[in-house]
Design a protein around this motif. Structure first.
Motif, PDB file in Angstrom:
ATOM      1  N   ARG A 107      38.713  45.436  68.192  1.00  0.00           N
ATOM      2  CA  ARG A 107      40.015  45.353  67.522  1.00  0.00           C
ATOM      3  C   ARG A 107      41.195  45.336  68.479  1.00  0.00           C
ATOM      4  NH1 ARG A 107      39.630  42.765  63.577  1.00  0.00           N
ATOM      5  NH2 ARG A 107      41.800  43.284  63.232  1.00  0.00           N
ATOM      6  N   ASP A 159      30.942  48.449  59.562  1.00  0.00           N
ATOM      7  CA  ASP A 159      32.006  47.467  59.314  1.00  0.00           C
ATOM      8  C   ASP A 159      33.380  48.127  59.314  1.00  0.00           C
ATOM      9  OD1 ASP A 159      33.471  45.244  58.555  1.00  0.00           O
ATOM     10  OD2 ASP A 159      32.986  45.448  56.421  1.00  0.00           O
ATOM     11  N   ALA A 161      36.158  47.009  58.223  1.00  0.00           N
ATOM     12  CA  ALA A 161      36.902  46.846  56.961  1.00  0.00           C
ATOM     13  C   ALA A 161      36.502  47.944  55.978  1.00  0.00           C
ATOM     14  CB  ALA A 161      36.644  45.468  56.361  1.00  0.00           C
ATOM     15  N   VAL A 219      42.672  42.806  59.323  1.00  0.00           N
ATOM     16  CA  VAL A 219      41.268  42.379  59.201  1.00  0.00           C
ATOM     17  C   VAL A 219      41.148  41.367  58.052  1.00  0.00           C
ATOM     18  CG1 VAL A 219      38.909  43.127  58.659  1.00  0.00           C
ATOM     19  CG2 VAL A 219      40.335  44.514  60.185  1.00  0.00           C
ATOM     20  N   CYS A 220      41.808  41.650  56.928  1.00  0.00           N
ATOM     21  CA  CYS A 220      41.742  40.742  55.769  1.00  0.00           C
ATOM     22  C   CYS A 220      42.295  39.369  56.129  1.00  0.00           C
ATOM     23  CB  CYS A 220      42.543  41.305  54.595  1.00  0.00           C
ATOM     24  SG  CYS A 220      41.720  42.705  53.844  1.00  0.00           S
ATOM     25  N   ASP A 221      43.390  39.380  56.886  1.00  0.00           N
ATOM     26  CA  ASP A 221      44.006  38.138  57.301  1.00  0.00           C
ATOM     27  C   ASP A 221      43.011  37.289  58.106  1.00  0.00           C
ATOM     28  OD1 ASP A 221      46.476  36.846  57.090  1.00  0.00           O
ATOM     29  OD2 ASP A 221      46.735  37.088  59.277  1.00  0.00           O
ATOM     30  N   GLU A 222      42.315  37.930  59.054  1.00  0.00           N
ATOM     31  CA  GLU A 222      41.340  37.203  59.881  1.00  0.00           C
ATOM     32  C   GLU A 222      40.166  36.685  59.049  1.00  0.00           C
ATOM     33  OE1 GLU A 222      42.214  40.287  63.479  1.00  0.00           O
ATOM     34  OE2 GLU A 222      40.120  39.992  62.877  1.00  0.00           O
ATOM     35  N   ARG A 223      39.774  37.476  58.051  1.00  0.00           N
ATOM     36  CA  ARG A 223      38.602  37.071  57.255  1.00  0.00           C
ATOM     37  C   ARG A 223      38.995  36.258  56.031  1.00  0.00           C
ATOM     38  NH1 ARG A 223      34.825  42.515  57.136  1.00  0.00           N
ATOM     39  NH2 ARG A 223      35.071  43.074  59.325  1.00  0.00           N
ATOM     40  N   ARG A 224      40.270  35.972  55.899  1.00  0.00           N
ATOM     41  CA  ARG A 224      40.791  35.216  54.744  1.00  0.00           C
ATOM     42  C   ARG A 224      40.391  35.870  53.422  1.00  0.00           C
ATOM     43  NH1 ARG A 224      42.935  30.737  56.807  1.00  0.00           N
ATOM     44  NH2 ARG A 224      42.229  30.121  58.875  1.00  0.00           N
ATOM     45  N   GLU A 225      40.586  37.188  53.372  1.00  0.00           N
ATOM     46  CA  GLU A 225      40.313  37.936  52.137  1.00  0.00           C
ATOM     47  C   GLU A 225      41.648  38.405  51.577  1.00  0.00           C
ATOM     48  OE1 GLU A 225      37.447  38.592  50.724  1.00  0.00           O
ATOM     49  OE2 GLU A 225      35.883  38.484  52.251  1.00  0.00           O
ATOM     50  N   PHE A 230      39.672  42.715  48.108  1.00  0.00           N
ATOM     51  CA  PHE A 230      38.654  43.127  49.071  1.00  0.00           C
ATOM     52  C   PHE A 230      38.554  44.650  49.103  1.00  0.00           C
ATOM     53  CE2 PHE A 230      37.132  42.867  53.735  1.00  0.00           C
ATOM     54  CZ  PHE A 230      35.822  42.672  53.350  1.00  0.00           C
TER      55      PHE A 230
END
Ligand SMILES: [Fe+2]
Ligand SMILES: [Fe+2]
Length: 267
Positions: A107, A159, A161, A219-225, A230
């Motif tokens: 991270r 994980d 997230a 993290v959501c931004d990177e995983r497109r969530e 999520f």
């Protein structure tokens, strides 16, 4: 920085493996200070332990085996409540260290610095509550404590997230909801010193939850969530407790959790 090899991961692991509470608190504050001052290299060359070291006392009991604390404002009742808080703060030191040491390599430096600063706050909270217990004639370890607090760490070790969704955004957020009631209880019993300590803790915990929401959003931004969806999905998968009102909406809002009450009620 004496016994580790100079990597931030080794320093964090060394603090996790200290059982004696005051020594753990001191070592944790030293790791945060050394990292902030650039005295530790950004290397993640050792694994975090599955279970951090624990002192011989308090005796750890299953949550269902814990004696009931009672609701009154007697000194015995207040000591039992402070002891439970001291234990939560003690485990919170390890939760924040583990967050930084387990996930920090993936991270980056801001993540590590945020969670080491949380670990240092938790060490300070523990020290404040433990000193208060001693002033009242007790000590950390004098009563049994709850053994369920590390489970959330184990359940989410795979994980980042899931860890962020549960530890800061559910468990620490729950602290925002219940602490005002405890502050009232100490104040009503005339124990303004304990009330003041809890007020200080509450202010810091808002910042901890805010770090949780910030890094979860990244993290959501990177995983497109979508963060809301999520988060709900991770809570449904990894959290077995109850999320129920009352919610401290103003503290939650300051911590960046404006939608959580609505989300929780919709779960
Ligand atoms: Fe804390
Ligand atoms: Fe915290």
């Amino acid at each position: 920085m004496a016994e580790h090899d100079g990597s931030v991961a080794a320093a964090i692991r060394a603090a996790l493996m200290i059982a004696e509470p005051r020594d753990k608190a001191l070592a944790t504050r030293a790791v945060a200070r050394d990292f902030a001052a650039g005295r530790l290299s950004f290397r993640f060359d050792v694994a975090m332990p599955d279970r951090p070291a624990r002192p011989a006392e308090p005796v750890l009991l299953a949550p269902t085996a814990m004696p009931r604390r009672g609701r009154g404002g007697s000194e015995r009742g207040r000591i039992a409540l402070l002891h439970a808080i001291a234990h939560i703060e003690f485990v919170a030191i390890d939760l924040a260290l583990d967050m930084a040491g387990r996930f920090g390599g993936g991270r980056g430096a801001e993540f590590v610095s945020d969670w080491l600063s949380v670990a240092a706050d938790e060490a300070m909270h523990f020290a404040l509550v433990e000193r208060r217990l001693r002033t009242l004639g007790s000590r950390y370890g004098a009563l049994p404590a709850h053994d369920g607090l590390w489970d959330a760490a184990m359940d989410t070790a795979h994980d980042v997230a899931a860890r962020l969704a549960i530890v800061p955004m559910v468990l620490e957020a729950r602290g925002l909801d219940v602490t005002p009631v405890m502050i009232e209880r100490f104040t009503a019993a005339g124990d303004t010193t304990s009330a003041r300590i809890l007020k200080r803790i509450l202010d810091d915990e808002i910042r901890h939850v805010r770090f949780g929401t910030k890094h979860f959003a990244m993290v959501c931004d990177e995983r497109r969530e979508s963060p809301d969806d999520f988060w709900k999905c991770l809570v449904a998968r990894h959290f077995r407790g109850d999320l129920k009102p009352p919610f401290n909406d103003s503290a939650r809002q300051r911590a960046g959790l404006p939608l959580v009450s609505a989300c929780v009620l919709a779960l």
